[in-house]
Design a protein around this motif. Structure first.
Motif, mmCIF file in Angstrom:
data_model
loop_
_atom_site.group_PDB
_atom_site.id
_atom_site.type_symbol
_atom_site.label_atom_id
_atom_site.label_comp_id
_atom_site.label_asym_id
_atom_site.label_seq_id
_atom_site.Cartn_x
_atom_site.Cartn_y
_atom_site.Cartn_z
ATOM 1 N N TYR A 170 0.853 -1.193 0.000
ATOM 2 C CA TYR A 170 0.000 0.000 0.000
ATOM 3 C C TYR A 170 0.885 1.238 0.000
ATOM 4 C CZ TYR A 170 -3.012 3.673 1.965
ATOM 5 O OH TYR A 170 -3.675 4.853 2.200
ATOM 6 N N ARG A 171 0.668 2.124 -0.984
ATOM 7 C CA ARG A 171 1.485 3.321 -1.118
ATOM 8 C C ARG A 171 0.616 4.573 -1.012
ATOM 9 N NH1 ARG A 171 6.404 2.087 -3.646
ATOM 10 N NH2 ARG A 171 6.541 4.125 -4.653
ATOM 11 N N SER A 172 1.064 5.524 -0.212
ATOM 12 C CA SER A 172 0.352 6.798 -0.087
ATOM 13 C C SER A 172 1.374 7.917 0.038
ATOM 14 C CB SER A 172 -0.575 6.791 1.129
ATOM 15 O OG SER A 172 0.176 6.620 2.319
ATOM 16 N N ALA A 173 0.908 9.143 -0.129
ATOM 17 C CA ALA A 173 1.817 10.288 -0.174
ATOM 18 C C ALA A 173 2.203 10.782 1.216
ATOM 19 C CB ALA A 173 1.180 11.425 -0.965
ATOM 20 N N GLY A 174 3.398 11.342 1.290
ATOM 21 C CA GLY A 174 3.857 12.053 2.474
ATOM 22 C C GLY A 174 4.376 13.407 2.028
ATOM 23 N N PHE A 175 3.963 14.464 2.726
ATOM 24 C CA PHE A 175 4.371 15.808 2.320
ATOM 25 C C PHE A 175 5.592 16.297 3.086
ATOM 26 C CE2 PHE A 175 0.111 15.333 0.807
ATOM 27 C CZ PHE A 175 0.122 15.974 -0.418
ATOM 28 N N GLY A 176 6.211 15.403 3.804
ATOM 29 C CA GLY A 176 7.428 15.713 4.526
ATOM 30 C C GLY A 176 7.885 14.471 5.254
ATOM 31 N N GLY A 232 2.506 15.315 7.348
ATOM 32 C CA GLY A 232 1.767 15.168 6.100
ATOM 33 C C GLY A 232 1.634 13.741 5.621
ATOM 34 N N GLN A 233 1.541 12.779 6.567
ATOM 35 C CA GLN A 233 1.500 11.357 6.213
ATOM 36 C C GLN A 233 0.227 10.667 6.718
ATOM 37 O OE1 GLN A 233 5.115 9.731 7.919
ATOM 38 N NE2 GLN A 233 6.316 11.471 7.201
ATOM 39 N N VAL A 234 -0.836 11.403 6.857
ATOM 40 C CA VAL A 234 -2.070 10.875 7.443
ATOM 41 C C VAL A 234 -2.622 9.688 6.666
ATOM 42 C CG1 VAL A 234 -4.523 11.431 7.767
ATOM 43 C CG2 VAL A 234 -2.767 12.939 8.695
ATOM 44 N N ASP A 235 -2.464 9.685 5.347
ATOM 45 C CA ASP A 235 -3.059 8.621 4.542
ATOM 46 C C ASP A 235 -2.375 7.270 4.721
ATOM 47 O OD1 ASP A 235 -5.161 10.080 3.411
ATOM 48 O OD2 ASP A 235 -3.818 10.993 1.944
ATOM 49 N N SER A 236 -1.262 7.250 5.420
ATOM 50 C CA SER A 236 -0.681 5.964 5.835
ATOM 51 C C SER A 236 -0.813 5.789 7.346
ATOM 52 C CB SER A 236 0.797 5.874 5.433
ATOM 53 O OG SER A 236 1.562 6.859 6.096
ATOM 54 N N GLU A 237 -0.504 6.843 8.084
ATOM 55 C CA GLU A 237 -0.509 6.745 9.548
ATOM 56 C C GLU A 237 -1.842 6.273 10.097
ATOM 57 O OE1 GLU A 237 0.588 9.577 13.374
ATOM 58 O OE2 GLU A 237 -0.590 10.409 11.724
ATOM 59 N N GLN A 291 3.411 -1.042 4.033
ATOM 60 C CA GLN A 291 3.030 0.315 3.658
ATOM 61 C C GLN A 291 4.285 1.058 3.211
ATOM 62 O OE1 GLN A 291 1.366 2.218 7.151
ATOM 63 N NE2 GLN A 291 -0.698 1.992 6.381
ATOM 64 N N VAL A 292 4.123 1.953 2.248
ATOM 65 C CA VAL A 292 5.220 2.836 1.849
ATOM 66 C C VAL A 292 4.698 4.264 1.820
ATOM 67 C CG1 VAL A 292 6.916 3.441 0.085
ATOM 68 C CG2 VAL A 292 6.293 1.038 0.443
ATOM 69 N N VAL A 293 5.374 5.144 2.531
ATOM 70 C CA VAL A 293 5.072 6.578 2.476
ATOM 71 C C VAL A 293 5.976 7.181 1.411
ATOM 72 C CG1 VAL A 293 5.074 8.766 3.702
ATOM 73 C CG2 VAL A 293 4.420 6.681 4.899
ATOM 74 N N VAL A 294 5.383 7.664 0.337
ATOM 75 C CA VAL A 294 6.130 8.232 -0.782
ATOM 76 C C VAL A 294 6.173 9.752 -0.634
ATOM 77 C CG1 VAL A 294 6.282 8.436 -3.292
ATOM 78 C CG2 VAL A 294 5.355 6.341 -2.260
ATOM 79 N N ILE A 295 7.350 10.293 -0.419
ATOM 80 C CA ILE A 295 7.485 11.734 -0.246
ATOM 81 C C ILE A 295 7.230 12.434 -1.580
ATOM 82 C CG2 ILE A 295 9.021 13.624 0.405
ATOM 83 C CD1 ILE A 295 8.183 11.817 2.721
ATOM 84 N N VAL A 296 6.310 13.398 -1.570
ATOM 85 C CA VAL A 296 5.987 14.168 -2.774
ATOM 86 C C VAL A 296 6.288 15.641 -2.546
ATOM 87 C CG1 VAL A 296 4.221 12.545 -3.545
ATOM 88 C CG2 VAL A 296 3.563 14.458 -2.075
ATOM 89 N N LYS A 297 6.581 16.323 -3.621
ATOM 90 C CA LYS A 297 6.948 17.736 -3.541
ATOM 91 C C LYS A 297 5.761 18.601 -3.165
ATOM 92 C CE LYS A 297 8.744 21.530 -6.390
ATOM 93 N NZ LYS A 297 9.169 21.917 -7.759
ATOM 94 N N ASP A 298 4.602 18.303 -3.763
ATOM 95 C CA ASP A 298 3.419 19.119 -3.511
ATOM 96 C C ASP A 298 2.165 18.340 -3.889
ATOM 97 O OD1 ASP A 298 3.240 19.277 -6.349
ATOM 98 O OD2 ASP A 298 4.463 21.093 -6.362
ATOM 99 N N ALA A 299 1.018 19.020 -3.756
ATOM 100 C CA ALA A 299 -0.275 18.367 -4.003
ATOM 101 C C ALA A 299 -0.432 17.928 -5.454
ATOM 102 C CB ALA A 299 -1.405 19.318 -3.609
ATOM 103 N N GLN A 300 0.105 18.709 -6.398
ATOM 104 C CA GLN A 300 -0.019 18.355 -7.807
ATOM 105 C C GLN A 300 0.730 17.064 -8.124
ATOM 106 O OE1 GLN A 300 -1.879 19.545 -10.380
ATOM 107 N NE2 GLN A 300 -2.882 20.750 -8.775
#
Length: 657
Positions: A96-102, A106-111, A318-327
């Motif tokens: 399961y992979r979801s975004a992390g914003f830092g 910003g990792q609620v979708d995994s946490e 689970q993998v938290v994938v760090i992303v630059k921004d919302a886009q």
């Protein structure tokens, strides 16, 4: 060109129809089934069915075969929690992979897919059932709680999970003034720290100085309130009480002292960086790569099974994938690199993009209810270091003027297709002590009245009528700080305030820096969300103080003075003291009491009239979930009040394909 324009018009009409069918309603459907059975015997007693044997993931079965793990029967507690999945028994496997914003936020979708509380909030958002504990009870006077743990339950490294872990947290972390100088409101009903006692290895009693009728809610959100336990066997090596060389370890690891070192290793939430920290969650952190991506592997000692006897979770990691921004996150969802998104809200203005790419991205877009008081809010720093700005910000006329200067309809039309509900930053209307005037307080767009209030304050225009002047003759200029999520509204509001002579510069910051500047009293004004203010949260304690807590921090010096009982910070005005006093009384008042609504109403009245936080509107929450996943929710409420994904049984999610 005309063809493209026609397509755009059609899409906007479609979006309007889809969104118009959604009304913001917080009522939930009656729960049609029972999801949790505290023990296998309870499951058998209530259903007549029996779990014949326990099963495990193939990867774990191989480790057992190799002699690297005990059999599943020895890894599970004597009486594991039995879960009846929302739709069906799942299949093992997948990532399961979801975004992390830092790396630490910003990792609620995994946490919150893996979070475990002492009690479990069920999908109906009303029913609370035993989770970490086998059973629990509360005295008739609401002053004492008994927690019965699961005999044989273990941490992810196989160490027994017992009452000693609760007592370690209570005595050596929560009660330690070096580690926890400010005590959480949830631990101090009646103004005194709760008392925790170990009765035996699997029984804990907690006593409160005053009745605490909302203790069930606190236990159902225990992860937010410090969890109430910690892995003693692992953390004691970093604690000075247990290891006289703790400071030496700290310096060797690059920390100033054992306190910093301990806090680093103790961090269990999104800020966790220690990949060796044991946990009791379905997946545990095992790796952080150079890019900051986090990897959580299946916990072999997880203490839940489904009704077929399969040890949960179904998903391997689970993998938290760090992303630059919302886009970047949106593009990764469309390209099927991520599996779900809900928090760090998906902008409603991009709804067309989400819908037209559903097939390509193999996901479904849902509209969930929203219990926020306002999706966006702004607060001025009432304890500002600059005495001139402090005086201006503390003048209620200034805050009234700034609220009147916001064109909420324009924001709604531009960012929400006109489908948000315009309202002030206050508890949602379903709150039993809410009154209609509160949501409408100073929300009209009236720049003339705003200018009149600023004139009344003698904030005169400069000779070119471009900016107003402070009492010391300097231009009235402020910086409005925010994170990426809140930048679009902050930019629009900055322009609106500048038009009434308060020159405002929007400054977008990384979350960690944003938090740090708030606690350091460095801001002029801050934009965030006014969430966690539904009645469910207000009852548990502290939610009514959202304006003065992290990360809004509208008056950090005042809240510090109150939290430290005057030991540091600055003494606040009487209205702030009164506000906190009412809140403390409300915390220990039963909803059945005559005073409950009276106190609740007074809390909201004071907060609304003082405009410590200024709001704009509330829109539906857009949720995107991969069609590859099973047992995921199709409707519901997605909110901090209920800890986002927690009610939706993330350990039962599985990959159908």
């Amino acid at each position: 060109m005309r063809k493209n324009l026609s397509v755009l018009v059609v899409m906007l009409v479609v979006v309007g129809i889809l969104l118009s069918s959604f009304s913001i309603s917080f009522a939930q459907k009656a729960q049609p089934k029972r999801y949790y059975y505290s023990t296998p015997s309870e499951y058998t007693k209530l259903t007549g069915k029996k779990i014949a044997k326990y099963n495990e993931a193939p990867a774990l079965a191989e480790l057992v075969k190799q002699g690297k793990l005990p059999p599943v029967e020895k890894r599970l507690p004597d009486e594991p929690l039995v879960v009846d999945p929302p739709e069906e028994i799942g299949k093992y496997g997948g990532e399961y992979r979801s975004a992390g914003f830092g790396p630490q936020s910003g990792q609620v979708d995994s946490e919150t897919v893996r979070v475990q509380h002492i009690l479990q909030i069920n999908p109906d958002l009303k029913t609370l059932t035993p989770n970490i504990v086998k059973t629990w009870g509360i005295s008739k006077d609401f002053r004492e709680v008994t927690l019965i743990l699961r005999r044989g339950m273990k941490w992810s490294d196989g160490t027994p999970f017992t009452a000693d872990d609760f007592m370690f947290w209570y005595e050596d972390i929560a009660s330690n003034n070096d580690l926890t100088p400010v005590k959480n409101t949830a631990w101090t009903p009646g103004g005194k720290m709760m008392v925790m006692r170990k009765i035996n290895p699997y029984t804990i009693k907690i006593t409160f100085a005053a009745p605490y009728p909302a203790v069930d809610i606190t236990l159902a959100k225990s992860y937010i309130y410090g969890r109430f336990f910690a892995p003693k066997h692992y953390l004691k090596q970093y604690h000075i009480k247990y290891n006289s060389k703790a400071n030496d370890i700290a310096k060797k690891e690059g920390f100033a002292d054992w306190i910093q070192c301990f806090n680093y290793h103790y961090a269990y939430a999104q800020n966790q960086m220690d990949t060796n920290l044991p946990d009791i969650t379905p997946w545990v952190l095992t790796k952080i790569d150079e890019a900051g991506n986090k990897y959580y592997e299946r916990n072999p000692y997880y203490w839940k099974v489904d009704t077929a006897g399969n040890q949960l979770p179904y998903i391997d990691r689970q993998v938290v994938v760090i992303v630059k921004d919302a886009q970047v996150r949106i593009m990764k969802i469309i390209s099927q690199e991520l599996h779900a998104a809900g928090e760090h809200p998906l902008p409603v203005k991009e709804y067309t993009l989400y819908k037209e790419n559903e097939k390509k991205g193999d996901y479904t877009v849902y509209l969930f209810n929203n219990t926020r008081g306002s999706d966006w809010c702004v607060a001025f720093n009432l304890t500002h270091k600059d005495p001139v700005l402090r005086k201006i910000f503390n003048d209620i006329r200034f805050r009234q003027a700034m609220s009147l200067a916001i064109d909420r309809k324009q924001i709604n039309d531009v960012l929400y297709f006109g489908r948000a509900v315009i309202r002030q930053a206050v508890a949602p209307p379903e709150t039993s002590f809410y009154e209609d005037w509160m949501g409408k307080y100073y929300i009209e767009y009236n720049p003339d009245k705003a200018n009149a209030l600023l004139d009344e304050m003698e904030l005169k225009w400069d000779k070119d009528k471009k900016v107003r002047l402070r009492s010391d003759g300097k231009p009235l200029e402020i910086v409005l700080e925010c994170t990426e999520e809140f930048a679009p509204q902050a930019e629009m509001v900055s322009e609106m305030w500048t038009r009434v002579g308060v020159k405002t510069i929007m400054k977008q910051e990384e979350r960690t820096l944003f938090y740090q500047r708030g606690t350091a009293n460095e801001r002029d004004a801050a934009a965030w969300t006014f969430d966690g203010v539904a009645e469910f949260s207000i009852r548990a304690g502290g939610a009514y103080r959202r304006a003065f807590g992290d990360p809004i921090n509208a008056a950090i010096l005042w809240s510090t003075w109150i939290n430290t009982k005057g030991a540091s910070g600055e003494e606040p005005p009487e209205i702030i003291k009164r506000f906190y006093e009412i809140g403390d009384k409300f915390l220990i008042t039963s909803p059945k009491s005559r005073d409950y609504k009276k106190l609740g109403k007074e809390l909201l009245k004071i907060a609304t009239e003082n405009l410590w936080v200024i709001g704009t509107s509330v829109a539906p929450r857009i949720i995107m979930i991969s069609n590859k996943l099973g047992n995921t929710p199709k409707e519901g409420t997605f909110a901090y009040d209920y800890h986002f994904w927690v009610p939706y049984m993330g350990d039962t999610w599985f990959f159908k394909r």
